[in-house]
Design a protein around this motif. Structure first.
Motif, PDB file in Angstrom:
ATOM      1  N   LEU A  92       0.829  -1.208   0.000  1.00 22.81           N
ATOM      2  CA  LEU A  92       0.000   0.000   0.000  1.00 22.81           C
ATOM      3  C   LEU A  92       0.863   1.258   0.000  1.00 22.81           C
ATOM      4  N   VAL A  93       1.953   1.233   0.752  1.00 19.27           N
ATOM      5  CA  VAL A  93       2.888   2.355   0.735  1.00 19.27           C
ATOM      6  C   VAL A  93       3.483   2.503  -0.664  1.00 19.27           C
ATOM      7  N   GLY A  94       3.863   1.370  -1.272  1.00 19.20           N
ATOM      8  CA  GLY A  94       4.421   1.415  -2.614  1.00 19.20           C
ATOM      9  C   GLY A  94       3.454   2.016  -3.616  1.00 19.20           C
ATOM     10  N   ILE A  95       2.172   1.655  -3.509  1.00 21.79           N
ATOM     11  CA  ILE A  95       1.160   2.200  -4.415  1.00 21.79           C
ATOM     12  C   ILE A  95       1.013   3.703  -4.209  1.00 21.79           C
ATOM     13  N   ALA A  96       0.968   4.145  -2.951  1.00 21.43           N
ATOM     14  CA  ALA A  96       0.841   5.574  -2.647  1.00 21.43           C
ATOM     15  C   ALA A  96       2.027   6.362  -3.195  1.00 21.43           C
ATOM     16  N   LEU A  97       3.230   5.808  -3.046  1.00 19.33           N
ATOM     17  CA  LEU A  97       4.422   6.488  -3.541  1.00 19.33           C
ATOM     18  C   LEU A  97       4.414   6.559  -5.066  1.00 19.33           C
ATOM     19  N   PHE A  98       3.987   5.476  -5.705  1.00 22.79           N
ATOM     20  CA  PHE A  98       3.910   5.455  -7.172  1.00 22.79           C
ATOM     21  C   PHE A  98       2.914   6.505  -7.668  1.00 22.79           C
ATOM     22  N   LEU A  99       1.763   6.600  -7.004  1.00 24.13           N
ATOM     23  CA  LEU A  99       0.762   7.602  -7.358  1.00 24.13           C
ATOM     24  C   LEU A  99       1.316   9.014  -7.194  1.00 24.13           C
ATOM     25  N   SER A 100       2.067   9.232  -6.107  1.00 20.65           N
ATOM     26  CA  SER A 100       2.661  10.545  -5.868  1.00 20.65           C
ATOM     27  C   SER A 100       3.604  10.933  -7.003  1.00 20.65           C
ATOM     28  N   HIS A 101       4.393   9.958  -7.446  1.00 23.68           N
ATOM     29  CA  HIS A 101       5.353  10.203  -8.526  1.00 23.68           C
ATOM     30  C   HIS A 101       4.617  10.545  -9.824  1.00 23.68           C
ATOM     31  N   LEU A 102       3.585   9.777 -10.146  1.00 22.41           N
ATOM     32  CA  LEU A 102       2.800  10.037 -11.351  1.00 22.41           C
ATOM     33  C   LEU A 102       2.162  11.424 -11.298  1.00 22.41           C
ATOM     34  N   ALA A 103       1.609  11.761 -10.119  1.00 28.48           N
ATOM     35  CA  ALA A 103       0.922  13.044  -9.977  1.00 28.48           C
ATOM     36  C   ALA A 103       1.889  14.214 -10.085  1.00 28.48           C
ATOM     37  N   LYS A 104       3.053  14.077  -9.471  1.00 32.21           N
ATOM     38  CA  LYS A 104       4.034  15.169  -9.491  1.00 32.21           C
ATOM     39  C   LYS A 104       4.490  15.478 -10.907  1.00 32.21           C
ATOM     40  N   LEU A 105       4.755  14.448 -11.682  1.00 35.44           N
ATOM     41  CA  LEU A 105       5.257  14.642 -13.040  1.00 35.44           C
ATOM     42  C   LEU A 105       4.143  14.770 -14.075  1.00 35.44           C
ATOM     43  N   ASP A 106       2.902  14.471 -13.660  1.00 34.59           N
ATOM     44  CA  ASP A 106       1.755  14.507 -14.572  1.00 34.59           C
ATOM     45  C   ASP A 106       2.032  13.672 -15.816  1.00 34.59           C
ATOM     46  N   MET A 107       2.466  12.430 -15.569  1.00 30.10           N
ATOM     47  CA  MET A 107       2.808  11.516 -16.654  1.00 30.10           C
ATOM     48  C   MET A 107       1.971  10.244 -16.580  1.00 30.10           C
ATOM     49  N   LYS A 108       1.843   9.583 -17.705  1.00 32.59           N
ATOM     50  CA  LYS A 108       1.280   8.240 -17.730  1.00 32.59           C
ATOM     51  C   LYS A 108       2.385   7.243 -17.370  1.00 32.59           C
ATOM     52  N   GLY A 109       1.994   6.040 -16.985  1.00 31.70           N
ATOM     53  CA  GLY A 109       2.967   5.033 -16.583  1.00 31.70           C
ATOM     54  C   GLY A 109       3.980   4.723 -17.671  1.00 31.70           C
ATOM     55  N   SER A 110       3.512   4.621 -18.917  1.00 32.98           N
ATOM     56  CA  SER A 110       4.427   4.308 -20.018  1.00 32.98           C
ATOM     57  C   SER A 110       5.418   5.444 -20.253  1.00 32.98           C
ATOM     58  N   GLU A 111       4.971   6.685 -20.058  1.00 29.12           N
ATOM     59  CA  GLU A 111       5.857   7.842 -20.210  1.00 29.12           C
ATOM     60  C   GLU A 111       6.901   7.857 -19.092  1.00 29.12           C
ATOM     61  N   LEU A 112       6.460   7.517 -17.899  1.00 29.52           N
ATOM     62  CA  LEU A 112       7.373   7.481 -16.761  1.00 29.52           C
ATOM     63  C   LEU A 112       8.447   6.422 -16.982  1.00 29.52           C
ATOM     64  N   ARG A 113       8.044   5.269 -17.515  1.00 29.38           N
ATOM     65  CA  ARG A 113       8.999   4.196 -17.792  1.00 29.38           C
ATOM     66  C   ARG A 113      10.075   4.655 -18.760  1.00 29.38           C
ATOM     67  N   ARG A 114       9.707   5.477 -19.729  1.00 31.19           N
ATOM     68  CA  ARG A 114      10.674   5.910 -20.741  1.00 31.19           C
ATOM     69  C   ARG A 114      11.694   6.912 -20.207  1.00 31.19           C
ATOM     70  N   THR A 115      11.502   7.379 -18.969  1.00 29.36           N
ATOM     71  CA  THR A 115      12.500   8.276 -18.374  1.00 29.36           C
ATOM     72  C   THR A 115      13.714   7.502 -17.877  1.00 29.36           C
ATOM     73  N   LEU A 116      13.618   6.167 -17.823  1.00 31.23           N
ATOM     74  CA  LEU A 116      14.705   5.335 -17.315  1.00 31.23           C
ATOM     75  C   LEU A 116      15.538   4.770 -18.457  1.00 31.23           C
ATOM     76  N   PRO A 117      16.819   4.510 -18.206  1.00 31.43           N
ATOM     77  CA  PRO A 117      17.644   3.833 -19.222  1.00 31.43           C
ATOM     78  C   PRO A 117      17.207   2.383 -19.386  1.00 31.43           C
ATOM     79  N   ASP A 118      17.628   1.764 -20.463  1.00 32.27           N
ATOM     80  CA  ASP A 118      17.268   0.367 -20.726  1.00 32.27           C
ATOM     81  C   ASP A 118      18.275  -0.583 -20.084  1.00 32.27           C
ATOM     82  N   TYR A 119      17.778  -1.486 -19.276  1.00 35.53           N
ATOM     83  CA  TYR A 119      18.580  -2.546 -18.675  1.00 35.53           C
ATOM     84  C   TYR A 119      17.803  -3.852 -18.848  1.00 35.53           C
ATOM     85  N   CYS A 120      18.502  -4.932 -19.140  1.00 40.61           N
ATOM     86  CA  CYS A 120      17.841  -6.227 -19.324  1.00 40.61           C
ATOM     87  C   CYS A 120      18.481  -7.260 -18.400  1.00 40.61           C
TER      88      CYS A 120
END
Length: 256
Positions: free
Chosen positions: A148-176
């Protein structure tokens, strides 16, 4: 809020308790059908949260943790992230971007929590801890994994940046990350194998906190004995899956 498989049933009649990509196909479909902002699933005891973005695309737990680490690293400007040696290097990379360091522990949330408490007692600014499986530990709340804490933190991050999840993912480098295994016989000397690997790669950066992790210029390989199966788990990471697999095979061939 739309729910799926929301009834309490310890037999897990409709999906496996582990929130894997394959097991969350129905959740992904529901997100797409309802136009939801994202989807989230728990593991069996609800201390981990795994997300799918607005397109229904599965988000690996390493990605979620890296996003939360970047959120708090940017806010703090300096500090420490605590995570096991098996976690993706993407977490350390985003921490460095905002002036934060990463402390590595033995695999297991209890070791992350203990290290966080110890580091804080020594005066260090520990901003967040977690694992690459969707488990997050936020010291401002408590020292346990909490979905539940993780969900709240994720929501906070999305709200602060006003991004969709897929857009937020693209802010990170690619690692496999590639996951392999070495099957063991009853007379296999695992300690001898790990000692041999450590000696062979002594000129690389080696971490032996939990098994042996070798940092190469283009990725890393981590070998550790499983606590539940007669195998050595071999995790590797690089910029592409092809490179990650090649790194793993490079080390496995030396052993076998």
């Amino acid at each position: 809020v739309h729910t799926i498989n929301a009834e309490f049933n310890g037999l897990f009649p409709n999906r496996l308790p582990e929130p894997s990509e394959e097991g969350l196909a129905n959740l992904s479909a529901l997100v797409q059908a309802t136009g939801a902002a994202f989807g989230v699933a728990h593991d069996g005891d609800a201390d981990r949260a795994i997300f799918v973005d607005e397109k229904g695309t599965f988000m690996d737990g390493n990605i979620t943790f890296a996003l939360l680490a970047s959120y708090f690293a940017e806010k703090a400007g300096s500090g420490e992230i605590v995570t096991p040696v098996s976690t993706s290097g993407i977490v350390e990379a985003v921490g460095k971007e905002f002036g934060c360091t990463t402390a590595y522990t033995v695999v297991g949330s209890i070791y992350v929590a203990r290290t966080m408490r110890q580091e804080l007692a020594e005066g260090k600014n520990v901003i967040i801890g977690g694992e690459g499986n969707g488990g997050v530990i936020y010291p401002e709340c408590h020292y346990g994994r909490d979905a539940l804490v993780g969900i709240a933190l994720f929501l906070s991050h999305l709200a602060k940046l006003d991004m969709k999840g897929s857009e937020l993912r693209r802010t990170l480098p690619d690692y496999c990350i590639s996951k392999n295994r070495i099957d063991l016989t009853p007379d296999t000397d695992v300690d001898a194998i790990l000692a041999r690997v450590k000696e062979l790669y002594k000129n690389e950066r080696v971490n032996d906190r939990d098994g042996v992790k070798i940092d190469f210029a283009d990725g890393w390989v981590h070998l550790r004995k499983s606590n539940t199966e007669p195998i050595i788990r071999v995790y590797s990471e690089a910029a592409t899956m092809e490179q990650a697999n090649a790194l793993a095979q490079k080390v496995i061939q030396v052993i076998c």
